[in-house]
Design a protein around this motif. Structure first.
Motif, mmCIF file in Angstrom:
data_model
loop_
_atom_site.group_PDB
_atom_site.id
_atom_site.type_symbol
_atom_site.label_atom_id
_atom_site.label_comp_id
_atom_site.label_asym_id
_atom_site.label_seq_id
_atom_site.Cartn_x
_atom_site.Cartn_y
_atom_site.Cartn_z
ATOM 1 N N LYS A 1 -27.676 -121.418 -17.441
ATOM 2 C CA LYS A 1 -27.654 -120.212 -18.271
ATOM 3 C C LYS A 1 -28.993 -120.008 -18.966
ATOM 4 C CE LYS A 1 -22.678 -120.220 -19.215
ATOM 5 N NZ LYS A 1 -21.639 -120.262 -20.289
ATOM 6 N N LEU A 2 -29.631 -121.097 -19.379
ATOM 7 C CA LEU A 2 -30.925 -120.989 -20.052
ATOM 8 C C LEU A 2 -31.994 -120.460 -19.097
ATOM 9 C CD1 LEU A 2 -32.768 -121.414 -22.468
ATOM 10 C CD2 LEU A 2 -33.004 -123.830 -21.789
ATOM 11 N N GLN A 3 -32.046 -121.002 -17.897
ATOM 12 C CA GLN A 3 -33.059 -120.523 -16.947
ATOM 13 C C GLN A 3 -32.787 -119.079 -16.527
ATOM 14 O OE1 GLN A 3 -32.820 -123.304 -13.687
ATOM 15 N NE2 GLN A 3 -31.053 -122.293 -12.734
ATOM 16 N N ARG A 4 -31.495 -118.696 -16.461
ATOM 17 C CA ARG A 4 -31.159 -117.306 -16.147
ATOM 18 C C ARG A 4 -31.614 -116.368 -17.259
ATOM 19 N NH1 ARG A 4 -30.533 -114.827 -11.632
ATOM 20 N NH2 ARG A 4 -32.151 -113.586 -12.607
ATOM 21 N N ALA A 5 -31.467 -116.807 -18.506
ATOM 22 C CA ALA A 5 -31.906 -115.983 -19.633
ATOM 23 C C ALA A 5 -33.422 -115.797 -19.617
ATOM 24 C CB ALA A 5 -31.447 -116.604 -20.943
ATOM 25 N N ILE A 6 -34.153 -116.852 -19.292
ATOM 26 C CA ILE A 6 -35.618 -116.761 -19.253
ATOM 27 C C ILE A 6 -36.059 -115.825 -18.130
ATOM 28 C CG2 ILE A 6 -37.750 -118.069 -18.864
ATOM 29 C CD1 ILE A 6 -36.372 -120.449 -20.217
ATOM 30 N N VAL A 7 -35.456 -115.957 -16.973
ATOM 31 C CA VAL A 7 -35.822 -115.101 -15.844
ATOM 32 C C VAL A 7 -35.484 -113.639 -16.132
ATOM 33 C CG1 VAL A 7 -35.313 -114.598 -13.427
ATOM 34 C CG2 VAL A 7 -35.665 -116.956 -14.162
ATOM 35 N N ASP A 8 -34.346 -113.395 -16.771
ATOM 36 C CA ASP A 8 -33.997 -112.014 -17.126
ATOM 37 C C ASP A 8 -35.011 -111.414 -18.089
ATOM 38 O OD1 ASP A 8 -31.814 -112.165 -15.501
ATOM 39 O OD2 ASP A 8 -30.381 -112.542 -17.127
ATOM 40 N N GLY A 9 -35.462 -112.212 -19.053
ATOM 41 C CA GLY A 9 -36.477 -111.732 -19.987
ATOM 42 C C GLY A 9 -37.790 -111.421 -19.297
ATOM 43 N N LEU A 10 -38.147 -112.198 -18.280
ATOM 44 C CA LEU A 10 -39.376 -111.930 -17.534
ATOM 45 C C LEU A 10 -39.247 -110.685 -16.673
ATOM 46 C CD1 LEU A 10 -40.220 -115.596 -16.432
ATOM 47 C CD2 LEU A 10 -41.426 -114.252 -18.164
ATOM 48 N N GLU A 11 -38.091 -110.495 -16.055
ATOM 49 C CA GLU A 11 -37.902 -109.341 -15.185
ATOM 50 C C GLU A 11 -37.823 -108.036 -15.964
ATOM 51 O OE1 GLU A 11 -34.464 -110.272 -12.875
ATOM 52 O OE2 GLU A 11 -35.644 -111.183 -11.276
ATOM 53 N N GLU A 51 -48.959 -127.635 -8.334
ATOM 54 C CA GLU A 51 -49.220 -128.971 -7.800
ATOM 55 C C GLU A 51 -48.631 -130.066 -8.688
ATOM 56 O OE1 GLU A 51 -53.382 -129.403 -7.225
ATOM 57 O OE2 GLU A 51 -53.486 -127.992 -5.533
ATOM 58 N N ILE A 52 -48.506 -129.781 -9.980
ATOM 59 C CA ILE A 52 -47.992 -130.806 -10.913
ATOM 60 C C ILE A 52 -46.476 -130.746 -11.007
ATOM 61 C CG2 ILE A 52 -48.100 -131.657 -13.283
ATOM 62 C CD1 ILE A 52 -50.878 -130.342 -13.489
ATOM 63 N N TRP A 53 -45.926 -129.524 -11.210
ATOM 64 C CA TRP A 53 -44.497 -129.393 -11.482
ATOM 65 C C TRP A 53 -43.706 -128.794 -10.310
ATOM 66 C CZ3 TRP A 53 -43.892 -132.125 -15.602
ATOM 67 C CH2 TRP A 53 -44.846 -132.104 -16.626
ATOM 68 N N GLY A 54 -44.376 -128.474 -9.227
ATOM 69 C CA GLY A 54 -43.700 -127.766 -8.139
ATOM 70 C C GLY A 54 -43.105 -128.645 -7.069
ATOM 71 N N GLY A 55 -42.536 -129.791 -7.455
ATOM 72 C CA GLY A 55 -41.935 -130.674 -6.451
ATOM 73 C C GLY A 55 -40.617 -130.140 -5.914
ATOM 74 N N LYS A 56 -39.748 -129.658 -6.807
ATOM 75 C CA LYS A 56 -38.441 -129.146 -6.413
ATOM 76 C C LYS A 56 -38.276 -127.724 -6.958
ATOM 77 C CE LYS A 56 -36.013 -133.619 -6.317
ATOM 78 N NZ LYS A 56 -34.849 -134.368 -6.875
ATOM 79 N N SER A 57 -38.206 -126.792 -6.058
ATOM 80 C CA SER A 57 -38.013 -125.409 -6.486
ATOM 81 C C SER A 57 -36.521 -125.112 -6.587
ATOM 82 C CB SER A 57 -38.666 -124.445 -5.497
ATOM 83 O OG SER A 57 -38.106 -124.609 -4.203
ATOM 84 N N VAL A 58 -36.162 -124.270 -7.564
ATOM 85 C CA VAL A 58 -34.779 -123.881 -7.798
ATOM 86 C C VAL A 58 -34.581 -122.498 -7.194
ATOM 87 C CG1 VAL A 58 -33.004 -123.447 -9.528
ATOM 88 C CG2 VAL A 58 -34.698 -125.257 -9.901
ATOM 89 N N LYS A 59 -33.535 -122.357 -6.375
ATOM 90 C CA LYS A 59 -33.242 -121.075 -5.757
ATOM 91 C C LYS A 59 -32.460 -120.199 -6.727
ATOM 92 C CE LYS A 59 -33.146 -122.855 -1.024
ATOM 93 N NZ LYS A 59 -32.324 -122.991 0.221
ATOM 94 N N MET A 60 -32.976 -118.992 -6.959
ATOM 95 C CA MET A 60 -32.330 -118.038 -7.859
ATOM 96 C C MET A 60 -32.410 -116.644 -7.261
ATOM 97 S SD MET A 60 -33.489 -119.241 -11.674
ATOM 98 C CE MET A 60 -32.438 -117.967 -12.381
ATOM 99 N N LYS A 61 -31.511 -115.792 -7.709
ATOM 100 C CA LYS A 61 -31.508 -114.392 -7.294
ATOM 101 C C LYS A 61 -32.364 -113.591 -8.259
ATOM 102 C CE LYS A 61 -26.958 -114.426 -5.100
ATOM 103 N NZ LYS A 61 -25.602 -113.803 -5.092
ATOM 104 N N PHE A 62 -33.491 -113.105 -7.772
ATOM 105 C CA PHE A 62 -34.384 -112.305 -8.593
ATOM 106 C C PHE A 62 -34.109 -110.823 -8.354
ATOM 107 C CE2 PHE A 62 -36.709 -116.258 -7.721
ATOM 108 C CZ PHE A 62 -36.903 -116.714 -9.016
ATOM 109 N N GLY A 63 -34.494 -110.021 -9.363
ATOM 110 C CA GLY A 63 -34.312 -108.584 -9.249
ATOM 111 C C GLY A 63 -32.871 -108.165 -9.393
ATOM 112 N N ALA A 64 -32.073 -108.865 -10.219
ATOM 113 C CA ALA A 64 -30.675 -108.500 -10.433
ATOM 114 C C ALA A 64 -30.591 -107.176 -11.160
ATOM 115 C CB ALA A 64 -29.957 -109.589 -11.237
ATOM 116 N N VAL A 65 -29.589 -106.356 -10.799
ATOM 117 C CA VAL A 65 -29.402 -105.047 -11.416
ATOM 118 C C VAL A 65 -28.730 -105.224 -12.764
ATOM 119 C CG1 VAL A 65 -28.379 -102.768 -11.149
ATOM 120 C CG2 VAL A 65 -29.189 -104.010 -9.140
ATOM 121 N N SER A 66 -29.322 -104.627 -13.798
ATOM 122 C CA SER A 66 -28.753 -104.736 -15.136
ATOM 123 C C SER A 66 -27.482 -103.926 -15.237
ATOM 124 C CB SER A 66 -29.775 -104.250 -16.181
ATOM 125 O OG SER A 66 -30.969 -104.990 -16.074
#
Length: 216
Positions: free
Chosen positions: A5-15, A102-117
């Motif tokens: 939920k926290l990462q979803r909130a951050i991504v929504d704020g960026l979008e 290169e430092i933090w990009g070892g494991k990427s998290v799959k998320m749905k970007f561009g969600a309709v508000s």
């Protein structure tokens, strides 16, 4: 704390402020201080500051705390610390130079970007409901009438001279074919008259005296 939920909130704020190239990485195996690192790009100092403010508002609206924010004075690289997740908002040049993937990009998290508000209509949805078949036929009839009118030939317009009362028509000019043809004299008569005139002009020849033969 639910990290999803926290990462979803951050991504929504960026979008909400149209951040570019958003990436989410799992860092649980790299650091015990935080579980997610989220990176995004802003095209200008003004946009990076707006992105940081939008992330703070979105995280707090979901009930999560915001520890601190660094780099807002410069605007080239802003860090929003949300405890279990850290957001790095950078301009494209700074992001390419430091290349934190290169430092933090070892494991990427799959998320749905561009969600309709909520409350927004999708671009594919029509604005109005389609008309009934009867209504469509009614709307097409006037168009057909106008089309038939436009297809009919327009009547020939009479000239102003023809409309004027008492106008007289100009006599037609006679062509060369209608003019009377002069009769030609026969060729034989012309030749005979020429000979007669030539005979009058020429002087008559005197007959030569006959020579007498001497007697034997």
């Amino acid at each position: 704390m639910d990290i999803r939920k926290l990462q979803r909130a951050i991504v929504d704020g960026l979008e909400d402020v149209k951040a570019q190239d958003i990436q989410v990485f799992n860092t649980e195996h790299l650091s015990p201080l935080f579980e997610r690192v989220i990176m995004a790009s802003g095209l200008s100092n003004r946009q990076t500051k707006a992105l940081a403010a939008s992330v703070r508002d979105a995280v707090r609206s979901h009930g999560f705390p915001v520890m601190r924010t660094e780099g807002e004075d410069n605007g080239e690289w802003i860090i929003v610390d949300c405890g279990a997740a850290v957001a790095h908002i950078m301009q494209p040049e700074i992001r390419r130079y430091y290349h934190l993937e290169e430092i933090w990009g070892g494991k990427s998290v799959k998320m749905k970007f561009g969600a309709v508000s909520k409350g927004l209509v999708k671009a594919s949805a029509p604005d109005e409901a389609p008309a009934e078949p009867k209504q469509r036929a009614a709307t097409k009839k006037p168009a057909a009438k106008y089309a038939s009118r436009s297809a009919a030939p327009a009547p020939a317009r009479k000239s102003a001279a023809a409309k004027a009362p008492g106008a007289r028509k100009a006599p037609a000019r006679k062509t060369a074919a209608s003019a009377p043809v002069a009769k030609k004299a026969p060729a034989r008569a012309a030749a005979s008259t020429a000979r007669a005139q030539a005979a009058k002009r020429a002087p008559a020849k005197k007959a030569a005296p006959s020579r007498k033969t001497p007697r034997a």
